[in-house]
Scaffold this motif. Structure first.
Motif, PDB file in Angstrom:
ATOM      1  N   ARG A 132       0.688  -1.203   0.152  1.00 13.94           N
ATOM      2  CA  ARG A 132       0.027  -0.063  -0.031  1.00 13.94           C
ATOM      3  C   ARG A 132       0.775   1.232  -0.095  1.00 13.94           C
ATOM      4  N   ALA A 133       1.977   1.237   0.764  1.00 10.65           N
ATOM      5  CA  ALA A 133       2.703   2.539   0.986  1.00 10.65           C
ATOM      6  C   ALA A 133       3.395   2.474  -0.137  1.00 10.65           C
ATOM      7  N   ARG A 134       4.066   1.736  -0.795  1.00 11.28           N
ATOM      8  CA  ARG A 134       4.651   1.785  -2.375  1.00 11.28           C
ATOM      9  C   ARG A 134       3.520   2.375  -3.328  1.00 11.28           C
ATOM     10  N   ALA A 135       2.571   1.847  -3.527  1.00  9.85           N
ATOM     11  CA  ALA A 135       1.581   2.290  -4.305  1.00  9.85           C
ATOM     12  C   ALA A 135       1.279   3.538  -4.322  1.00  9.85           C
ATOM     13  N   GLU A 136       1.186   4.007  -3.049  1.00 10.89           N
ATOM     14  CA  GLU A 136       0.759   5.708  -2.773  1.00 10.89           C
ATOM     15  C   GLU A 136       1.839   6.502  -3.227  1.00 10.89           C
ATOM     16  N   SER A 137       3.226   5.732  -2.910  1.00 11.37           N
ATOM     17  CA  SER A 137       4.481   6.678  -3.274  1.00 11.37           C
ATOM     18  C   SER A 137       4.390   6.925  -4.701  1.00 11.37           C
ATOM     19  N   LEU A 138       3.838   6.006  -5.645  1.00 12.92           N
ATOM     20  CA  LEU A 138       4.002   6.146  -6.875  1.00 12.92           C
ATOM     21  C   LEU A 138       2.665   6.864  -7.643  1.00 12.92           C
ATOM     22  N   GLY A 139       1.862   7.406  -6.664  1.00 15.24           N
ATOM     23  CA  GLY A 139       0.714   7.920  -6.993  1.00 15.24           C
ATOM     24  C   GLY A 139      -0.632   7.339  -7.294  1.00 15.24           C
ATOM     25  N   MET A 140      -0.596   6.141  -6.819  1.00 16.25           N
ATOM     26  CA  MET A 140      -1.676   4.863  -6.720  1.00 16.25           C
ATOM     27  C   MET A 140      -2.228   4.591  -5.638  1.00 16.25           C
ATOM     28  N   GLN A 141      -3.294   3.978  -5.596  1.00 13.04           N
ATOM     29  CA  GLN A 141      -4.050   3.540  -4.364  1.00 13.04           C
ATOM     30  C   GLN A 141      -4.212   2.105  -4.282  1.00 13.04           C
ATOM     31  N   ALA A 142      -4.004   1.397  -2.877  1.00 12.68           N
ATOM     32  CA  ALA A 142      -4.247  -0.017  -2.669  1.00 12.68           C
ATOM     33  C   ALA A 142      -4.738  -0.264  -1.509  1.00 12.68           C
ATOM     34  N   LYS A 143      -5.486   0.528  -1.070  1.00 10.17           N
ATOM     35  CA  LYS A 143      -6.220   0.435   0.345  1.00 10.17           C
ATOM     36  C   LYS A 143      -7.375  -0.548   0.190  1.00 10.17           C
ATOM     37  N   VAL A 144      -7.239  -1.905  -0.358  1.00  7.25           N
ATOM     38  CA  VAL A 144      -8.199  -3.083  -0.483  1.00  7.25           C
ATOM     39  C   VAL A 144      -7.592  -4.357   0.039  1.00  7.25           C
ATOM     40  N   PRO A 180      -2.793 -21.181  16.923  1.00  7.74           N
ATOM     41  CA  PRO A 180      -2.332 -21.483  15.167  1.00  7.74           C
ATOM     42  C   PRO A 180      -3.527 -21.628  14.201  1.00  7.74           C
ATOM     43  N   VAL A 181      -4.585 -21.986  14.688  1.00  8.36           N
ATOM     44  CA  VAL A 181      -5.738 -21.959  13.726  1.00  8.36           C
ATOM     45  C   VAL A 181      -6.259 -20.582  13.072  1.00  8.36           C
ATOM     46  N   THR A 182      -6.073 -19.444  14.051  1.00  9.17           N
ATOM     47  CA  THR A 182      -6.289 -18.109  13.677  1.00  9.17           C
ATOM     48  C   THR A 182      -5.024 -17.470  12.717  1.00  9.17           C
ATOM     49  N   LEU A 183      -3.825 -18.170  13.320  1.00 11.19           N
ATOM     50  CA  LEU A 183      -2.644 -17.643  12.518  1.00 11.19           C
ATOM     51  C   LEU A 183      -2.774 -18.220  10.984  1.00 11.19           C
ATOM     52  N   GLY A 184      -3.303 -19.389  11.075  1.00  8.79           N
ATOM     53  CA  GLY A 184      -3.372 -20.007   9.504  1.00  8.79           C
ATOM     54  C   GLY A 184      -4.317 -19.154   8.628  1.00  8.79           C
ATOM     55  N   VAL A 185      -5.631 -18.634   9.308  1.00  5.50           N
ATOM     56  CA  VAL A 185      -6.431 -18.069   8.484  1.00  5.50           C
ATOM     57  C   VAL A 185      -5.869 -16.552   8.049  1.00  5.50           C
ATOM     58  N   LEU A 186      -5.061 -15.959   9.109  1.00  4.90           N
ATOM     59  CA  LEU A 186      -4.582 -14.629   8.806  1.00  4.90           C
ATOM     60  C   LEU A 186      -3.532 -15.099   7.665  1.00  4.90           C
ATOM     61  N   ALA A 187      -2.679 -16.017   7.831  1.00  4.44           N
ATOM     62  CA  ALA A 187      -1.632 -16.270   6.725  1.00  4.44           C
ATOM     63  C   ALA A 187      -2.362 -16.216   5.272  1.00  4.44           C
ATOM     64  N   ILE A 188      -3.366 -17.041   5.205  1.00  6.91           N
ATOM     65  CA  ILE A 188      -4.258 -17.221   4.251  1.00  6.91           C
ATOM     66  C   ILE A 188      -4.760 -15.638   3.466  1.00  6.91           C
ATOM     67  N   ALA A 189      -5.410 -15.222   4.612  1.00  9.81           N
ATOM     68  CA  ALA A 189      -5.995 -13.852   4.148  1.00  9.81           C
ATOM     69  C   ALA A 189      -5.219 -12.632   3.859  1.00  9.81           C
ATOM     70  N   SER A 190      -3.703 -12.625   4.418  1.00 13.89           N
ATOM     71  CA  SER A 190      -2.706 -11.767   4.147  1.00 13.89           C
ATOM     72  C   SER A 190      -2.072 -11.998   2.835  1.00 13.89           C
ATOM     73  N   THR A 191      -2.184 -13.194   2.484  1.00 13.14           N
ATOM     74  CA  THR A 191      -1.653 -13.419   1.300  1.00 13.14           C
ATOM     75  C   THR A 191      -2.557 -13.129   0.122  1.00 13.14           C
ATOM     76  N   ILE A 192      -3.874 -13.486   0.454  1.00  6.98           N
ATOM     77  CA  ILE A 192      -5.012 -12.840  -0.604  1.00  6.98           C
ATOM     78  C   ILE A 192      -4.960 -11.434  -0.702  1.00  6.98           C
ATOM     79  N   THR A 193      -4.775 -10.700   0.428  1.00 10.05           N
ATOM     80  CA  THR A 193      -4.724  -9.406   0.458  1.00 10.05           C
ATOM     81  C   THR A 193      -3.651  -8.583  -0.364  1.00 10.05           C
ATOM     82  N   VAL A 194      -2.365  -9.388  -0.419  1.00 11.11           N
ATOM     83  CA  VAL A 194      -1.130  -8.744  -1.112  1.00 11.11           C
ATOM     84  C   VAL A 194      -1.621  -9.152  -2.329  1.00 11.11           C
TER      85      VAL A 194
END
Length: 228
Positions: A132-144, A180-194
């Motif tokens: 998100r930060a890199r996108a904004e530094s290039l004049g774009m948006q990535a808050k999704v 660890p179940v929550t960590l697994g869900v967050l790992a998947i969700a973070s990967t999808i977010t990226v």
């Protein structure tokens, strides 16, 4: 998702913010103290197995992220450095939380796979914020994305605290598997977010390229954005 509750918590903590303002405390100081508290709670208590105590200490300080922003807007002290300071210390606090959980699993939690999972969440959380930060530094948006910072932090803190309470209530250590179940869900969700942010930025980049006249040469840049 959880950003919708920010206005509620801003109103809730406004009296504390005004108290700090009257005391002459700067927003940047609140940001720093809040980060120190979060780091201390995560790295002192989590590695020793005091999960609920770590969560309580972290929770007591994590709201500084809302208080400092309110103070800056109220006093007119909003500045580029303040935004940089806040964002930088946020990364330190996030790393301490997931790093502390990794240390717990290397120590009393005794599970290197779960430690690796916590480290993966730490890494992908940083990549999510960087995208998100890199996108904004290039004049774009990535808050999704399906897992923004507030979602990740609230999820892991709530589940970690509840799991340890249930464990200490006599249910047994099986309750701690919720972490660890929550960590697994967050790992998947973070990967999808990226991935979502990469797609959104790619679409914006294509649109920007399409707007460049055929006879207009865009300045050459390297892949890291510096003049090449």
């Amino acid at each position: 998702m959880l950003e919708r509750f920010r206005q509620f918590w801003t109103r809730f903590w406004a009296p504390v913010a005004h108290l700090f303002i009257r005391a002459g405390i700067s927003p940047n100081t609140v940001t720093f103290v809040g980060t120190v508290g979060v780091v201390a709670g995560a790295l002192i208590f989590f590695p020793r197995g005091g999960l609920i105590w770590g969560v309580l200490v972290i929770t007591a300080f994590v709201f500084s992220d809302i208080i400092d922003g309110y103070m800056a807007r109220t006093t007119g002290q909003v500045s580029p450095f303040g935004a940089f300071w806040d964002s930088t210390l946020d990364r330190i606090g996030d790393a301490a939380i997931f790093g502390g959980l990794a240390m717990y699993y290397v120590g009393p939690g005794d599970n290197h796979w779960f430690a690796a999972l916590a480290i993966y969440c730490l890494s992908m959380g940083s990549v999510t914020s960087y995208a998100r930060a890199r996108a904004e530094s290039l004049g774009m948006q990535a808050k999704v994305g399906i897992a923004e910072r507030a979602d990740r932090l609230v999820s892991i803190l709530v589940i970690t605290g509840l799991a340890d309470i249930v464990n200490r209530a006599g249910v047994g250590r099986d309750a701690l598997y919720a972490i660890p179940v929550t960590l697994g869900v967050l790992a998947i969700a973070s990967t999808i977010t990226v991935f979502q942010r990469v797609v959104v930025v790619h679409q914006q980049a294509l649109a920007l390229v399409a707007q460049v006249p055929d006879d207009g040469a865009a300045p050459s840049t390297s892949r890291d954005g510096s003049p090449g």
